[in-house]
Scaffold this motif. Structure first.
Motif, mmCIF file in Angstrom:
data_model
loop_
_atom_site.group_PDB
_atom_site.id
_atom_site.type_symbol
_atom_site.label_atom_id
_atom_site.label_comp_id
_atom_site.label_asym_id
_atom_site.label_seq_id
_atom_site.Cartn_x
_atom_site.Cartn_y
_atom_site.Cartn_z
ATOM 1 N N ALA A 1 105.843 44.751 110.590
ATOM 2 C CA ALA A 1 106.684 44.211 109.522
ATOM 3 C C ALA A 1 107.612 43.146 110.073
ATOM 4 N N SER A 2 107.848 42.126 109.288
ATOM 5 C CA SER A 2 108.750 41.049 109.689
ATOM 6 C C SER A 2 109.352 40.412 108.449
ATOM 7 N N GLY A 3 110.337 39.546 108.684
ATOM 8 C CA GLY A 3 110.922 38.791 107.583
ATOM 9 C C GLY A 3 112.300 39.238 107.162
ATOM 10 N N GLY A 4 112.809 40.282 107.772
ATOM 11 C CA GLY A 4 114.138 40.726 107.415
ATOM 12 C C GLY A 4 115.198 39.771 107.912
ATOM 13 N N GLY A 5 116.423 39.979 107.464
ATOM 14 C CA GLY A 5 117.525 39.130 107.879
ATOM 15 C C GLY A 5 118.744 39.366 107.038
ATOM 16 N N SER B 1 117.142 35.601 98.198
ATOM 17 C CA SER B 1 115.757 36.083 98.276
ATOM 18 C C SER B 1 115.295 36.187 99.721
ATOM 19 N N LEU B 2 114.365 37.076 99.929
ATOM 20 C CA LEU B 2 113.671 37.215 101.208
ATOM 21 C C LEU B 2 112.233 37.616 100.910
ATOM 22 N N ILE C 1 105.145 42.948 95.030
ATOM 23 C CA ILE C 1 104.260 43.212 96.159
ATOM 24 C C ILE C 1 102.962 42.429 95.957
ATOM 25 N N SER C 2 102.446 41.871 97.042
ATOM 26 C CA SER C 2 101.211 41.097 96.948
ATOM 27 C C SER C 2 100.449 41.201 98.267
ATOM 28 N N ARG C 3 99.207 40.765 98.230
ATOM 29 C CA ARG C 3 98.367 40.840 99.413
ATOM 30 C C ARG C 3 97.659 39.524 99.652
ATOM 31 N N ASP C 4 97.435 39.208 100.923
ATOM 32 C CA ASP C 4 96.588 38.091 101.327
ATOM 33 C C ASP C 4 95.485 38.695 102.176
ATOM 34 N N MET C 5 94.332 38.857 101.565
ATOM 35 C CA MET C 5 93.247 39.541 102.267
ATOM 36 C C MET C 5 92.761 38.735 103.461
ATOM 37 N N ALA C 6 92.793 37.423 103.353
ATOM 38 C CA ALA C 6 92.339 36.568 104.460
ATOM 39 C C ALA C 6 93.224 36.756 105.688
ATOM 40 N N LYS C 7 94.516 36.992 105.434
ATOM 41 C CA LYS C 7 95.449 37.194 106.539
ATOM 42 C C LYS C 7 95.669 38.677 106.843
ATOM 43 N N ASN C 8 95.037 39.525 106.037
ATOM 44 C CA ASN C 8 95.194 40.977 106.221
ATOM 45 C C ASN C 8 96.675 41.369 106.228
ATOM 46 N N THR C 9 97.405 40.810 105.280
ATOM 47 C CA THR C 9 98.860 40.948 105.234
ATOM 48 C C THR C 9 99.313 41.297 103.824
ATOM 49 N N VAL C 10 100.287 42.192 103.755
ATOM 50 C CA VAL C 10 100.941 42.543 102.490
ATOM 51 C C VAL C 10 102.351 41.990 102.507
ATOM 52 N N TYR C 11 102.761 41.439 101.384
ATOM 53 C CA TYR C 11 104.088 40.836 101.276
ATOM 54 C C TYR C 11 104.947 41.608 100.284
ATOM 55 N N LEU C 12 106.241 41.513 100.481
ATOM 56 C CA LEU C 12 107.197 42.008 99.505
ATOM 57 C C LEU C 12 108.189 40.886 99.246
ATOM 58 N N THR D 1 111.955 46.494 109.602
ATOM 59 C CA THR D 1 112.666 45.228 109.682
ATOM 60 C C THR D 1 113.933 45.360 108.852
ATOM 61 N N LEU D 2 115.052 44.907 109.402
ATOM 62 C CA LEU D 2 116.353 45.126 108.773
ATOM 63 C C LEU D 2 116.658 44.038 107.752
ATOM 64 N N VAL D 3 117.036 44.467 106.570
ATOM 65 C CA VAL D 3 117.507 43.566 105.526
ATOM 66 C C VAL D 3 118.969 43.894 105.253
ATOM 67 N N THR D 4 119.811 42.882 105.363
ATOM 68 C CA THR D 4 121.236 43.054 105.105
ATOM 69 C C THR D 4 121.646 42.084 104.007
ATOM 70 N N VAL D 5 122.189 42.636 102.933
ATOM 71 C CA VAL D 5 122.654 41.811 101.815
ATOM 72 C C VAL D 5 124.170 41.905 101.790
#
Length: 128
Positions: free
Chosen positions: A6-10, A17-18, A70-81, A122-126
């Protein structure tokens, strides 16, 4: 070896948005249901959103409906939020997980049923 990363936190201000990413390796997304969970300090882990292996079924916690997608990119084998209109109460460590197809995404999200693999969070701080 199967793995979820998992990545993308901040740090983001309220209303911001994140987009979190959950990259799978060692297996393909069409073999498992995938879910996002979060754990805030002093609280239990809760299901945020889950998607079925086919992508045809999704589940969202009431607290994030209309704000998270929530979504998926099968080509990248990745799920997004995709997280929009973030609130301070969304602050948490977010984890992704892979679940067996023997359970529904609703039960996976509500009770962590069938989960066979957890990724590191991954840490999300709002915070303003």
């Amino acid at each position: 070896q199967s793995q979820l990363v998992a990545s993308g936190g901040g740090l983001v201000q309220p209303g911001g948005s994140l987009r979190l990413s959950c990259a799978a390796s060692g297996f393909t997304l069409d073999s498992y249901n995938i879910g996002w969970f979060r754990q805030a300090p002093g609280k239990e882990r809760e299901g945020v959103s889950c998607v079925s292996n086919s992508g045809g079924s999704t589940n969202y916690a009431d607290s994030v409906k209309g704000r998270f997608t929530i979504s998926r990119d099968m080509a990248k084998n990745t799920v997004y939020l995709q997280m929009n209109n973030l609130k301070p109460e969304d602050t948490a460590v977010y984890f992704c997980a892979a679940g067996s197809l023997i359970t529904t995404v609703q039960r996976m999200c509500a009770r962590t049923d069938g989960i066979t693999l957890w990724g590191k969070g991954t840490l999300v701080t709002v915070n303003s």
